[in-house]
Motif scaffolding. Sequence first.
Motif, mmCIF file in Angstrom:
data_model
loop_
_atom_site.group_PDB
_atom_site.id
_atom_site.type_symbol
_atom_site.label_atom_id
_atom_site.label_comp_id
_atom_site.label_asym_id
_atom_site.label_seq_id
_atom_site.Cartn_x
_atom_site.Cartn_y
_atom_site.Cartn_z
ATOM 1 N N ARG A 74 0.834 -1.211 0.000
ATOM 2 C CA ARG A 74 0.000 0.000 0.000
ATOM 3 C C ARG A 74 0.871 1.265 0.000
ATOM 4 O O ARG A 74 0.533 2.256 -0.648
ATOM 5 N N ALA A 75 1.997 1.230 0.706
ATOM 6 C CA ALA A 75 2.896 2.385 0.726
ATOM 7 C C ALA A 75 3.501 2.624 -0.658
ATOM 8 O O ALA A 75 3.561 3.772 -1.122
ATOM 9 N N SER A 78 0.920 4.035 -3.003
ATOM 10 C CA SER A 78 0.609 5.442 -2.711
ATOM 11 C C SER A 78 1.647 6.389 -3.313
ATOM 12 O O SER A 78 1.361 7.559 -3.525
ATOM 13 N N ALA A 84 -1.888 12.334 -3.190
ATOM 14 C CA ALA A 84 -2.003 11.822 -1.819
ATOM 15 C C ALA A 84 -0.928 12.415 -0.918
ATOM 16 O O ALA A 84 0.189 12.681 -1.344
ATOM 17 N N HIS A 85 -1.312 12.629 0.311
ATOM 18 C CA HIS A 85 -0.338 13.018 1.326
ATOM 19 C C HIS A 85 0.316 11.736 1.817
ATOM 20 O O HIS A 85 -0.095 10.639 1.446
ATOM 21 N N GLN A 86 1.317 11.876 2.649
ATOM 22 C CA GLN A 86 1.965 10.673 3.174
ATOM 23 C C GLN A 86 0.902 9.822 3.864
ATOM 24 O O GLN A 86 0.205 10.284 4.768
ATOM 25 N N SER A 87 0.772 8.604 3.424
ATOM 26 C CA SER A 87 -0.262 7.723 3.952
ATOM 27 C C SER A 87 0.158 7.123 5.288
ATOM 28 O O SER A 87 1.333 7.103 5.644
ATOM 29 N N ARG A 88 -0.828 6.609 5.995
ATOM 30 C CA ARG A 88 -0.564 5.896 7.244
ATOM 31 C C ARG A 88 0.366 4.716 6.963
ATOM 32 O O ARG A 88 1.255 4.415 7.741
ATOM 33 N N ASP A 89 0.160 4.048 5.815
ATOM 34 C CA ASP A 89 1.019 2.915 5.467
ATOM 35 C C ASP A 89 2.440 3.365 5.175
ATOM 36 O O ASP A 89 3.389 2.640 5.479
ATOM 37 N N SER A 90 2.617 4.548 4.608
ATOM 38 C CA SER A 90 3.972 5.067 4.393
ATOM 39 C C SER A 90 4.677 5.274 5.724
ATOM 40 O O SER A 90 5.859 4.960 5.864
#
Length: 190
Positions: A74-75, A78, A84-90
């Motif tokens: 997912r990171a 993304s 997209a902003h930095q994702s939770r997965d990132s």
Amino acid sequence: MWSKANLVGGHLALDFLNTVGDTGKTRDTNHLASPRDFVSWIDFCGLRAAISMDPAPTQEVITDLVRFRETAYRAVVSIFDETAHQSRDSRRYENYLKRAVQRATFDTRAKPLAWRATKEPDHHILDSFVLLLDDLLRSADVVRIRQCERCSWLFLNSGRGHGRRWCNMATCGNRHKVEAHRERSRTTES
């Protein structure tokens, strides 16, 4: 269970992220469900010398590895979503990386210089894949990562321009062509 069709990523980190089966974007079949599956995949890829299997991986180790695989997938996906902003997965991937580097040793004999995963049995397998993916994401090849238009698999695009659209022409490419033909046939019949 494994065949060359499972190694279409062009990099072992991508082939690891692709250890799922899906005919859409579902990632609904985990091909690393057990330690036996994992060892079979390691042997098929020729990684036995690089990744220690002593002691043999436990189900808990494999569960952690699969959890990392899905977070990392997912990171990576993304990265391609420029809005997209930095994702939770990132951020989760970043935490995996920080822990792996904290436990790793820096190999100054390797060219190029590289981090080597800890030999601690509880962390060696997971850290090996975290660092493998990090090597890819920090390389010039990161701009060549593409996702199959039909399934969730990732690969390095080696074609000119847009180039390759599917992970494998024999599977996803042919499925796409069959669906397009059916759609054209329905349109002409109406």
